[in-house]
Design an enzyme around this catalytic site. Structure first.
Site, short mmCIF file in Angstrom:
data_model
loop_
_atom_site.label_atom_id
_atom_site.label_comp_id
_atom_site.label_asym_id
_atom_site.label_seq_id
_atom_site.Cartn_x
_atom_site.Cartn_y
_atom_site.Cartn_z
N HIS A 1 0.43 -1.35 -0.03
CA HIS A 1 -0.32 0.10 0.34
C HIS A 1 0.73 1.41 0.31
O HIS A 1 0.47 2.18 0.49
CB HIS A 1 -0.98 -0.30 0.70
CG HIS A 1 -0.50 -0.45 2.62
ND1 HIS A 1 -0.07 -0.81 3.78
CD2 HIS A 1 0.06 1.36 3.28
CE1 HIS A 1 -0.21 -0.06 4.42
NE2 HIS A 1 0.16 1.50 4.49
N SER B 1 4.26 2.59 7.78
CA SER B 1 3.99 1.09 7.06
C SER B 1 5.34 1.17 6.03
O SER B 1 5.78 1.65 5.59
CB SER B 1 3.03 1.68 5.98
OG SER B 1 2.02 2.71 6.46
N ASP C 1 -0.02 -7.52 1.56
CA ASP C 1 0.10 -6.42 1.54
C ASP C 1 1.86 -5.99 1.79
O ASP C 1 2.25 -5.71 2.71
CB ASP C 1 -0.27 -5.81 2.19
CG ASP C 1 -0.36 -3.94 2.99
OD1 ASP C 1 0.70 -3.08 1.83
OD2 ASP C 1 0.04 -3.88 3.83
#
Length: 271
Positions: free
Chosen positions: A73, A215, A119
């Site tokens: 992402h 992230s 992911d």
């Protein structure tokens, strides 16, 4: 769920009073602390440029001299990606730090941007990293290796240090987290949690977590990268969900095996 999304620069301007209030309410990386400089030499600071004066940030980790793992992402088709290795304070020029363009980005072909399944993304660097005291590889788990619930792990990043927007850290922050039972994770996240490819971790007594801008960073258990920061609640309340790295070992090996050797003269733009 909300992903631990990349954070945009420039940061929002805050008044001195607001900054003081935020510091009092939320000290450091949501219950964490500043990492010992260069104690995590596998950490990568990933910057995705959106224009001349704007960029987004993620974390990542070095698994081969020319390959960084991050979250899918974090992918962005708006500009070039650069990777900074060997950094502690990203706002300063430090001895031993290395910066290079990303030659190729490879998100998992089955990544779902609505559910955050699969992911994971590989970044092939335009230049091989020079391993040193500040820059090292981190081992990956064995295929289908499970982390036992109750195991203490840690996560690090340069992301937001409070739930209010705009306040990120110049220095690498870290926090210790406990891996939770899959059934507890499923209860928190319902159908969004997929036990085969995800794991979750947190602290049942205190608000401890990674947050926006972290992230792609690794959840490290016993010096092995067992997870990738993926998504969690908007208010940073535990637990948070991580991509389970052990389930993607065949894909990682197969993908890396097909990569051509980096060309130090080739600095390509995003596809």
């Amino acid at each position: 769920p909300r992903g631990r999304h990349i954070v945009s620069f420039p940061r929002l301007l805050q008044t001195m009073l607001l900054l003081l209030l935020l510091t009092m309410a939320f000290p450091l990386i949501i219950g964490g602390r500043e990492a010992e400089p260069h104690s995590r030499p596998y950490m990568a600071f990933v910057e995705i440029k959106k224009g001349e004066n704007q960029s987004n940030m993620c974390g990542g980790f070095l698994i081969r001299e020319d390959v960084v793992v991050t979250a899918a992402h974090c992918n962005c088709n708006l500009g070039d990606i650069t990777v900074l290795l060997g950094a502690h304070n990203i706002s300063r020029i430090e001895p031993g730090r290395q910066e290079t363009w990303v030659r190729r980005r490879i998100p998992h072909p089955e990544y779902n941007d609505e559910t955050y399944e699969n992911d994971i993304m590989l970044l092939q660097l335009a230049q091989e990293a020079r391993l040193s005291d500040q820059v090292q590889l981190i081992p990956l788990p064995r295929y289908e290796e499970k982390v036992k619930p109750g195991s203490m792990c840690s996560v690090a990043g340069w992301g937001q240090t409070s739930v209010f927007p705009g306040k990120t850290s110049d220095v690498l922050m870290e926090v210790d987290l406990e891996v939770m039972e899959d059934r507890n994770c499923s209860r928190h996240f319902l159908n969004h949690y997929k036990p085969r490819t995800m794991l979750c971790a947190g602290d049942q007594h205190r608000r401890k977590s990674s947050f926006n801008g972290d992230s792609g960073g690794p959840l490290v258990c016993g010096r092995v990268a067992q997870g990738i920061v993926s998504f969690g609640p908007n208010d940073a309340s535990p637990p948070e969900v991580y991509t389970r790295v052990s389930q993607f070992i065949p894909w990682i090996k197969a993908t890396i095996g097909k990569l051509q050797a980096p060309d130090p003269l080739e600095f390509s733009s995003c596809p």
